[in-house]
Design an enzyme around this catalytic site. Structure first.
Site, PDB file in Angstrom:
ATOM      1  N   ASP A   1       0.847  -1.200   0.000  1.00  0.00           N
ATOM      2  CA  ASP A   1       0.000   0.000   0.000  1.00  0.00           C
ATOM      3  C   ASP A   1       0.879   1.244   0.000  1.00  0.00           C
ATOM      4  OD1 ASP A   1      -1.932   1.924   0.376  1.00  0.00           O
ATOM      5  OD2 ASP A   1      -2.165   1.521   2.533  1.00  0.00           O
TER       6      ASP A   1
ATOM      7  N   ASN B   1      -0.317   4.558  -0.238  1.00  0.00           N
ATOM      8  CA  ASN B   1      -0.915   5.825   0.221  1.00  0.00           C
ATOM      9  C   ASN B   1      -1.635   5.727   1.563  1.00  0.00           C
ATOM     10  OD1 ASN B   1      -3.049   4.316  -0.607  1.00  0.00           O
ATOM     11  ND2 ASN B   1      -3.952   5.873  -1.941  1.00  0.00           N
TER      12      ASN B   1
ATOM     13  N   ASP C   1      -4.131   3.925   2.697  1.00  0.00           N
ATOM     14  CA  ASP C   1      -5.560   3.655   2.865  1.00  0.00           C
ATOM     15  C   ASP C   1      -5.824   2.195   3.253  1.00  0.00           C
ATOM     16  OD1 ASP C   1      -5.098   2.345   0.510  1.00  0.00           O
ATOM     17  OD2 ASP C   1      -6.619   3.416  -0.667  1.00  0.00           O
TER      18      ASP C   1
ATOM     19  N   ASP D   1      -1.782  -1.231  -3.819  1.00  0.00           N
ATOM     20  CA  ASP D   1      -2.098  -0.489  -5.046  1.00  0.00           C
ATOM     21  C   ASP D   1      -0.964  -0.575  -6.068  1.00  0.00           C
ATOM     22  OD1 ASP D   1      -0.205   1.426  -4.007  1.00  0.00           O
ATOM     23  OD2 ASP D   1      -1.828   2.146  -2.710  1.00  0.00           O
TER      24      ASP D   1
ATOM     25  N   ASP E   1      -9.783 -16.730 -16.023  1.00  0.00           N
ATOM     26  CA  ASP E   1     -10.538 -17.202 -14.860  1.00  0.00           C
ATOM     27  C   ASP E   1     -11.582 -18.248 -15.269  1.00  0.00           C
ATOM     28  OD1 ASP E   1     -11.115 -16.554 -11.959  1.00  0.00           O
ATOM     29  OD2 ASP E   1     -13.098 -16.139 -12.780  1.00  0.00           O
TER      30      ASP E   1
ATOM     31  N   ASP F   1      -6.599 -18.545  -3.947  1.00  0.00           N
ATOM     32  CA  ASP F   1      -7.767 -19.339  -3.523  1.00  0.00           C
ATOM     33  C   ASP F   1      -7.381 -20.504  -2.622  1.00  0.00           C
ATOM     34  OD1 ASP F   1      -9.507 -17.847  -5.148  1.00  0.00           O
ATOM     35  OD2 ASP F   1      -9.099 -19.130  -6.881  1.00  0.00           O
TER      36      ASP F   1
HETATM   37  C1  GLC Z   1     -11.651 -18.220  -9.843  1.00  0.00           C
HETATM   38  C2  GLC Z   1     -10.871 -17.241  -9.008  1.00  0.00           C
HETATM   39  C3  GLC Z   1     -11.596 -17.061  -7.708  1.00  0.00           C
HETATM   40  C4  GLC Z   1     -12.980 -16.514  -7.990  1.00  0.00           C
HETATM   41  C5  GLC Z   1     -13.728 -17.400  -8.989  1.00  0.00           C
HETATM   42  C6  GLC Z   1     -14.922 -16.693  -9.542  1.00  0.00           C
HETATM   43  O1  GLC Z   1     -11.683 -19.484  -9.284  1.00  0.00           O
HETATM   44  O2  GLC Z   1      -9.560 -17.671  -8.845  1.00  0.00           O
HETATM   45  O3  GLC Z   1     -10.890 -16.213  -6.843  1.00  0.00           O
HETATM   46  O4  GLC Z   1     -13.712 -16.433  -6.808  1.00  0.00           O
HETATM   47  O5  GLC Z   1     -12.930 -17.736 -10.090  1.00  0.00           O
HETATM   48  O6  GLC Z   1     -14.516 -15.651 -10.400  1.00  0.00           O
HETATM   49 CA    CA Z   2      -3.553   2.133  -1.265  1.00  0.00          CA
END
Ligand code: GLC
Ligand code: CA
Length: 541
Positions: free
Chosen positions: A22, A24, A26, A30, A201, A321
């Site tokens: 981070d 800044n 918050d 970023d 994804d 995940d």
């Molecule tokens: C993939 C991503 C996971 C997300 C899912 C739905 O498995 O790695 O983080 O929740 O897709 O987009």
């Molecule tokens: Ca930030």
């Protein structure tokens, strides 16, 4: 065909931007924060960065619910910050890969909001259907990954929409050619900004071949109509032929429920690589009632099956995940030793290794003692479900914690100052208290640390092509001993890893130069027992 395949000689580093650095105060990581750490990544030996989503998002699933595809979320900075990131990375010989989340959009996406109107040109971007029983019951029996039914009724539309993930993530309809065109434009937009490629994804789920009722199943009911469908292959071939094959690029698809056969198809004129999950599911942790103890031999057999079955694997032991690998496959007692064993496995298998932020310092799972500390929608969902089924609070929390994805999302541990040097403000998610011991600053100073081991091994990999292009040869051993060789015309390297807390009799006497060993030995010829979590890389010729 593509001209070069840069990604085959490189190591990819995954950044979860919210938790990396981070700039800044918050409390949210970023893009300027990432830029400030590029020298660190360069020194580590990284050639490609994969960024988890940085697009505008209501953050129900922290960026995996995208509300606008060609912009940067103000949480992370501006498009100019992003352009600067590409430029600064390029200066250091690092390429940027984006996360492409196209199975679904956020329900706050403009397309979805428009699509609620019956006559809208966006209506057919999603799956809007009337329900069964005079619209009272979901259109079919499919299951969502984060809740129960995969359908949600909407008042304004007086219809139901499909969502394989949370209610706030509506599935796009890839039967509609306009959706495919939109995605091509998104891909081209980012490639034109100098992006090297994408991690796609849940890509093997994007095409729904029918919306029929599915056969009974404990998990992911409906999968026979949406996993690995021909229509999905056709779309990926189109992306490949029209876009990716014409540029120097890299694609890696995230594919749950993938057989070796499916994987072969996806990696022939479609994607460069796929992420499969068999080895992550070795202990069946994704279905808590079936979960069992980690078995290193089974783990090895799965990994070897994929090594032999696929030309070029995307190798990983962690991501945003999954649990931390040292907590999943390693040991608390032998923390450093086991983290080094996993490093050796990850970096010496054939394929492109993906390091997840913090893995290189041996970051571990955290303790979440109150449901209020948990941010992950899937863990919160499990907790609520269990409470509804009258599980006690403690028990429900314990089970939810087993699948809690927050373990991987605690802030990166940079140093031993407050909040691990991640932020000057209040971090968006709890910092793991072990940062006083496990952090980049301390490990950088210690030549025997996990981080130093990663660096040394990455250097060895860079200097020895056999670890990149060499054939993978399994060596038969039983129990917790993992051994294999990498071989080309000139050289042969052998890897031995004792993935357990027990001493193991060494059945293979290794004659050769020890390139690296986590017990700092320089000879294995006379070693008749490997110590707990001992590993070594030996140059046979
Ligand atoms: C993939 C991503 C996971 C997300 C899912 C739905 O498995 O790695 O983080 O929740 O897709 O987009
Ligand atoms: Ca930030």
């Amino acid at each position: 065909m593509k001209q070069t395949q840069y990604f085959k000689s490189q190591v990819v580093y995954q950044i979860y931007p919210r938790s990396f650095c981070d700039s800044n105060g918050d409390g949210i990581g970023d893009i300027p924060g990432i830029i400030s750490k590029l020298d660190y990544l360069k020194e580590l030996g990284v050639g490609v960065i994969w960024l988890s989503p940085i697009y505008p998002s209501p953050n129900v699933d922290f960026g995996y619910d995208v509300s606008s595809y060609c912009e940067v979320s103000s949480d992370y900075g501006t498009l100019d910050d992003f352009k600067n990131l590409v430029l600064q990375s390029e200066k250091r010989g690092i390429k940027i890969v984006m996360d492409l989340v196209i199975n679904h959009t956020s329900t706050k996406h403009r397309w979805f909001i428009e699509s609620k109107k019956d006559n809208s040109p966006y209506r057919n971007y999603y799956f809007w259907r009337k329900g069964r029983n005079k619209n009272k019951k979901a259109p079919n029996n499919w299951q969502s990954m984060f809740s129960t039914s995969a359908w949600k009724y909407d008042d304004e539309a007086d219809s139901w929409y499909l969502h394989l993930y949370s209610e706030e993530q509506a599935d796009l309809n890839f039967n509609n050619p306009k959706v495919i065109e939109e995605v091509k434009n998104i891909i081209t937009f980012w490639l034109d900004l100098g992006v090297y490629g994408f991690r796609l994804d849940v890509i093997n789920n994007i095409f729904k071949s029918s919306l029929k009722n599915a056969k009974p199943s404990l998990s992911r009911r409906g999968k026979e109509y949406y996993a690995n469908q021909d229509g999905c292959h056709k779309i990926l071939q189109e992306f490949h032929d029209e876009i990716f094959s014409k540029r120097e690029s890299m694609t890696v698809g995230e594919c749950y429920m993938l057989s070796l056969q499916d994987a072969k198809k996806f990696t022939t004129n479609e994607l460069d690589m796929v992420f499969q999950f068999d080895h992550m599911n070795v202990d069946k942790r994704s279905i808590p009632i079936f979960s069992k103890k980690f078995n290193p031999e089974r783990f090895k057999n799965i990994l070897f099956k994929w090594q032999k079955g696929i030309q070029w694997n995307a190798n990983y032991l962690e991501n945003h995940d999954q649990p931390r690998s040292v907590s999943h496959f390693g040991s608390k007692r032998y923390h450093d030793e086991s983290a080094k064993c996993l490093a050796m496995l990850l970096l010496c298998l054939k394929g492109t290794p993906f390091i997840y932020q913090g893995e290189e310092i041996g970051m571990t799972n955290s303790e979440f003692n109150d449901i209020k500390e948990i941010k992950d929608i899937s863990a919160i969902g499990v907790y609520k479900m269990l409470r509804k089924a009258h599980f006690g609070e403690k028990k429900a929390l314990k089970i939810a914690n087993n699948i809690n994805r927050d373990h991987a999302r605690t802030p990166m541990q940079w140093d031993n100052s407050i909040n691990a040097g991640f932020t000057g403000g209040i971090p968006w998610i709890k910092v793991n208290p072990n940062y006083a011991d496990i952090n980049v600053m301390a490990e950088n100073k210690n030549p025997d640390s996990v981080l130093s081991f990663y660096k040394e091994l990455l250097l060895i990999k860079k200097e020895n092509k056999v670890l990149i292009e060499g054939e993978f040869i399994p060596i038969h051993t039983s129990g917790s001993l993992i051994s294999f060789a990498r071989k080309n015309d000139e050289h042969e390297f052998q890897i031995v890893i004792n993935l357990s807390e027990k001493n193991i009799k060494n059945p293979i006497f290794l004659r050769g130069e020890v390139l690296i060993s986590n017990y700092l030995r320089n000879d294995y010829e006379t070693v008749d027992s490997l110590l707990p979590f001992e590993c070594a890389l030996i140059k046979i010729r």
